[in-house]
Design a protein around this motif. Structure first.
Motif, PDB file in Angstrom:
ATOM      1  N   ALA A  30       0.844  -1.186   0.000  1.00 19.46           N
ATOM      2  CA  ALA A  30       0.000   0.000   0.000  1.00 19.46           C
ATOM      3  C   ALA A  30       0.877   1.233   0.000  1.00 19.46           C
ATOM      4  O   ALA A  30       1.968   1.229   0.575  1.00 19.46           O
ATOM      5  N   GLY A  31       0.394   2.265  -0.657  1.00 23.06           N
ATOM      6  CA  GLY A  31       1.104   3.539  -0.672  1.00 23.06           C
ATOM      7  C   GLY A  31       1.028   4.207  -2.026  1.00 23.06           C
ATOM      8  O   GLY A  31       0.224   3.836  -2.880  1.00 23.06           O
ATOM      9  N   THR A  32       1.858   5.194  -2.205  1.00 24.06           N
ATOM     10  CA  THR A  32       1.900   5.960  -3.445  1.00 24.06           C
ATOM     11  C   THR A  32       3.314   5.951  -3.992  1.00 24.06           C
ATOM     12  O   THR A  32       4.275   5.679  -3.269  1.00 24.06           O
ATOM     13  N   LEU A  33       3.430   6.260  -5.263  1.00 25.29           N
ATOM     14  CA  LEU A  33       4.743   6.380  -5.903  1.00 25.29           C
ATOM     15  C   LEU A  33       4.791   7.677  -6.704  1.00 25.29           C
ATOM     16  O   LEU A  33       3.837   8.015  -7.402  1.00 25.29           O
TER      17      LEU A  33
ATOM     18  N   THR B 186      -1.037   8.635  -6.883  1.00 25.01           N
ATOM     19  CA  THR B 186      -2.285   7.903  -6.692  1.00 25.01           C
ATOM     20  C   THR B 186      -2.031   6.714  -5.774  1.00 25.01           C
ATOM     21  O   THR B 186      -1.025   6.030  -5.897  1.00 25.01           O
ATOM     22  N   PHE B 187      -2.948   6.474  -4.850  1.00 27.22           N
ATOM     23  CA  PHE B 187      -2.801   5.388  -3.882  1.00 27.22           C
ATOM     24  C   PHE B 187      -2.930   4.032  -4.568  1.00 27.22           C
ATOM     25  O   PHE B 187      -3.850   3.816  -5.362  1.00 27.22           O
ATOM     26  N   LEU B 188      -2.017   3.127  -4.277  1.00 30.27           N
ATOM     27  CA  LEU B 188      -2.032   1.743  -4.758  1.00 30.27           C
ATOM     28  C   LEU B 188      -2.116   0.808  -3.562  1.00 30.27           C
ATOM     29  O   LEU B 188      -1.494   1.066  -2.532  1.00 30.27           O
ATOM     30  N   ALA B 189      -2.842  -0.285  -3.714  1.00 31.21           N
ATOM     31  CA  ALA B 189      -2.912  -1.280  -2.644  1.00 31.21           C
ATOM     32  C   ALA B 189      -3.284  -2.628  -3.237  1.00 31.21           C
ATOM     33  O   ALA B 189      -3.974  -2.702  -4.255  1.00 31.21           O
TER      34      ALA B 189
ATOM     35  N   VAL C 266      -2.066   8.106   5.997  1.00 35.22           N
ATOM     36  CA  VAL C 266      -3.490   8.393   6.030  1.00 35.22           C
ATOM     37  C   VAL C 266      -3.850   9.151   4.763  1.00 35.22           C
ATOM     38  O   VAL C 266      -3.182  10.127   4.420  1.00 35.22           O
ATOM     39  N   PRO C 267      -4.893   8.736   4.037  1.00 32.59           N
ATOM     40  CA  PRO C 267      -5.306   9.519   2.874  1.00 32.59           C
ATOM     41  C   PRO C 267      -5.640  10.945   3.303  1.00 32.59           C
ATOM     42  O   PRO C 267      -6.212  11.174   4.374  1.00 32.59           O
TER      43      PRO C 267
END
Length: 192
Positions: free
Chosen positions: A41-44, A122-125, A170-171
Motif C-alpha cells: 500500500a502507498g503511493t509512488l 495515486t494510492f495503490l494497494a 493516512v489519505p
C-alpha cells in the motif's frame, strides 16, 4: 450521542496526529496461519519518468524469492526502469499465488510496474496469498530492505508481523471527512 461525538473527536485527533510513513510504498511479507501473505500500500512519485514498456497480462501472481521479485498483475500495466538493487528474499525460484486482489503492481530489481495510466501520487494497494507455505519454507529471513527510486522509496518488510496498518499513510481526505462529521454533529446539537 455524546459517546459518538467523543469517539469522532478522538478519531479525528488520532488521524491528524498520525506520524508519516518512512516510505511512500510499503510491502509486508508475513505468515498468516498456514499461508504466506504479501500486502502492499502507498503511493509512488514517478513524475518526470516515462514507462519503458506497456503490457497486458491477466492474473499473473507470483513470488520469486531468489530474485527479490513480487508480482500481482491483472489487466494492462506499464513498467518503469530505475537503478536500484534488492537482496534476494530467499531461495525459492518461483511460486504462484492461490489468490490476489488489488492494483496491478510488481517489483523486481531495477524495475517496478504500475497500472496502465497510473498518475503519480495515486494510492495503490493489493494483497497476494500463497497457500500452505511460509517465510521459513521459502528460505526467507525476517528483516527489511529498501528500493530507493529517484523521487521515492519502497520498503519491504519480511516477517515483521504487523502488516501495514501502522505504516500506511493516512489519505489526505480522511481528516477532512472526520472534521465534516464533527461539524455536522456540532450543528445538529445547536439546532436541537
Amino acid at each position: 450521542m455524546t459517546a459518538f461525538r467523543t469517539t469522532a473527536a478522538a478519531a479525528a485527533l488520532a488521524l491528524c496526529a498520525a506520524a508519516p510513513a518512512s516510505a511512500a510504498m510499503l510491502i509486508s511479507i508475513d505468515d498468516v496461519g498456514s499461508d504466506l501473505s504479501i500486502t502492499y500500500a502507498g503511493t509512488l512519485d514517478l513524475s518526470g519518468y516515462t514507462a519503458v514498456e506497456t503490457f497486458g497480462v491477466s492474473n499473473f501472481r507470483a513470488l520469486r524469492s531468489n530474485q527479490a521479485a513480487i508480482f500481482n498483475l491483472s489487466g494492462s500495466y506499464q513498467r518503469y526502469q530505475f537503478a536500484f538493487s534488492l537482496t534476494p528474499f530467499g531461495t525459492d525460484p518461483e511460486i504462484f499465488a492461490a489468490a490476489g486482489a488489488g492494483d496491478s503492481f510488481y517489483i523486481l530489481p531495477g524495475y517496478i510496474s504500475v497500472p496502465l495510466g497510473y498518475v503519480s501520487g495515486t494510492f495503490l494497494a493489493g494483497e497476494v496469498q500463497f497457500a500452505n507455505t511460509s517465510i521459513a519454507a521459502l528460505g526467507m529471513s525476517a528483516g527489511t530492505q529498501e528500493a530507493v527510486l529517484p523521487n521515492d522509496s519502497i520498503t519491504i518488510a519480511i516477517g515483521q508481523g504487523g502488516g501495514l496498518s501502522a505504516d500506511v499513510p493516512v489519505p489526505a481526505a480522511a481528516p477532512l471527512l472526520l472534521g465534516a462529521l464533527g461539524l455536522g454533529g456540532f450543528i445538529a446539537r445547536r439546532k436541537g
